[in-house]
Write an enzyme that holds these catalytic residues in place. Structure first.
Site, PDB file in Angstrom:
ATOM      1  N   HIS A 194       0.839  -1.201   0.000  1.00  0.00           N
ATOM      2  CA  HIS A 194       0.000   0.000   0.000  1.00  0.00           C
ATOM      3  C   HIS A 194       0.873   1.248   0.000  1.00  0.00           C
ATOM      4  O   HIS A 194       1.876   1.311   0.711  1.00  0.00           O
ATOM      5  CB  HIS A 194      -0.935  -0.007   1.215  1.00  0.00           C
ATOM      6  CG  HIS A 194      -2.102  -0.911   1.020  1.00  0.00           C
ATOM      7  ND1 HIS A 194      -3.342  -0.455   0.642  1.00  0.00           N
ATOM      8  CD2 HIS A 194      -2.211  -2.242   1.092  1.00  0.00           C
ATOM      9  CE1 HIS A 194      -4.158  -1.477   0.503  1.00  0.00           C
ATOM     10  NE2 HIS A 194      -3.489  -2.585   0.772  1.00  0.00           N
ATOM     11  N   PRO A 195       0.470   2.253  -0.793  1.00  0.00           N
ATOM     12  CA  PRO A 195       1.248   3.495  -0.822  1.00  0.00           C
ATOM     13  C   PRO A 195       0.992   4.327   0.436  1.00  0.00           C
ATOM     14  O   PRO A 195      -0.040   4.182   1.092  1.00  0.00           O
ATOM     15  CB  PRO A 195       0.691   4.206  -2.060  1.00  0.00           C
ATOM     16  CG  PRO A 195      -0.719   3.724  -2.161  1.00  0.00           C
ATOM     17  CD  PRO A 195      -0.683   2.286  -1.688  1.00  0.00           C
ATOM     18  N   GLN A 240      -7.667   8.154  -2.829  1.00  0.00           N
ATOM     19  CA  GLN A 240      -7.028   9.247  -2.109  1.00  0.00           C
ATOM     20  C   GLN A 240      -7.567  10.598  -2.567  1.00  0.00           C
ATOM     21  O   GLN A 240      -7.771  11.503  -1.753  1.00  0.00           O
ATOM     22  CB  GLN A 240      -5.506   9.168  -2.251  1.00  0.00           C
ATOM     23  CG  GLN A 240      -4.930   7.989  -1.484  1.00  0.00           C
ATOM     24  CD  GLN A 240      -3.442   8.080  -1.288  1.00  0.00           C
ATOM     25  OE1 GLN A 240      -2.872   9.170  -1.230  1.00  0.00           O
ATOM     26  NE2 GLN A 240      -2.788   6.931  -1.159  1.00  0.00           N
ATOM     27  N   ALA A 281      -9.033   2.928   5.005  1.00  0.00           N
ATOM     28  CA  ALA A 281     -10.046   3.015   3.949  1.00  0.00           C
ATOM     29  C   ALA A 281     -10.550   4.457   3.993  1.00  0.00           C
ATOM     30  O   ALA A 281     -11.314   4.819   4.891  1.00  0.00           O
ATOM     31  CB  ALA A 281     -11.170   2.014   4.181  1.00  0.00           C
TER      32      ALA A 281
END
Length: 171
Positions: free
Chosen positions: A69-70, A86, A120
């Site tokens: 995950h970034p 995002q 999330a």
């Protein structure tokens, strides 16, 4: 059983993995292991099976899944799903101060836990994300590992619902 899940059950393993391999960030192995467990009676059951595949995997595989995950708010290359998610939380338009704070908090979080902060972000704002990372830094490594995995499951479920809405509307 709904026609769409019946259709998904009829796909080749390759087609299944191509379609659902991105539900879990750069971790197509989840879809690969789940494909052979079809047929599913619903998309909910499919997500439960995928979640179980992650939970049953080795610790190192789970850790690698988290590390795929970034960083939230990072201006780096990331999957199109992550970019959209995002942006929806305003992370593509942070003020310079918010960006600096988030970058610092992300760095501290990674040093503390060994994987990026995962949330999330649907329904969150930049401020609620900053508050969440500050709060979660007070957790134990085990508690945060489990929380991060649960956030991964939420993200995958959101992505599956989005796929379903597009597939249903397109048919």
């Amino acid at each position: 059983m709904d026609d769409l899940i019946h259709h998904v059950n009829s796909w080749s393993d390759t087609q299944f993995v191509q379609t659902f391999g991105t539900l879990f960030e750069e971790s197509a192995w989840v879809a690969e292991r789940s494909a052979v467990l079809r047929p599913f009676s619903s998309l909910e059951e499919m997500m439960q099976v995928m979640t179980q595949q992650v939970l049953a995997s080795k610790y190192e595989e789970k850790l690698q899944l988290l590390r795929k995950h970034p960083d939230l708010g990072a201006r780096i290359s990331m999957s199109s799903n992550s970019v959209q998610e995002q942006a929806g939380a305003g992370l593509d338009s942070l003020s310079p101060e918010q960006y600096k704070d988030l970058k610092q908090l992300n760095g501290e979080y990674i040093t503390q836990f060994g994987f990026p902060f995962i949330l999330a972000v649907k329904g969150h704002t930049a401020e609620s994300i900053l508050e969440s990372i500050r709060h979660r830094r007070g957790r134990s490594p085990q508690e945060e590992f489990e929380t991060a995995l649960n956030e991964v499951f939420k993200i995958a479920a959101i992505r599956l619902r989005q796929w379903y809405a597009l597939a249903r509307d397109g048919s």
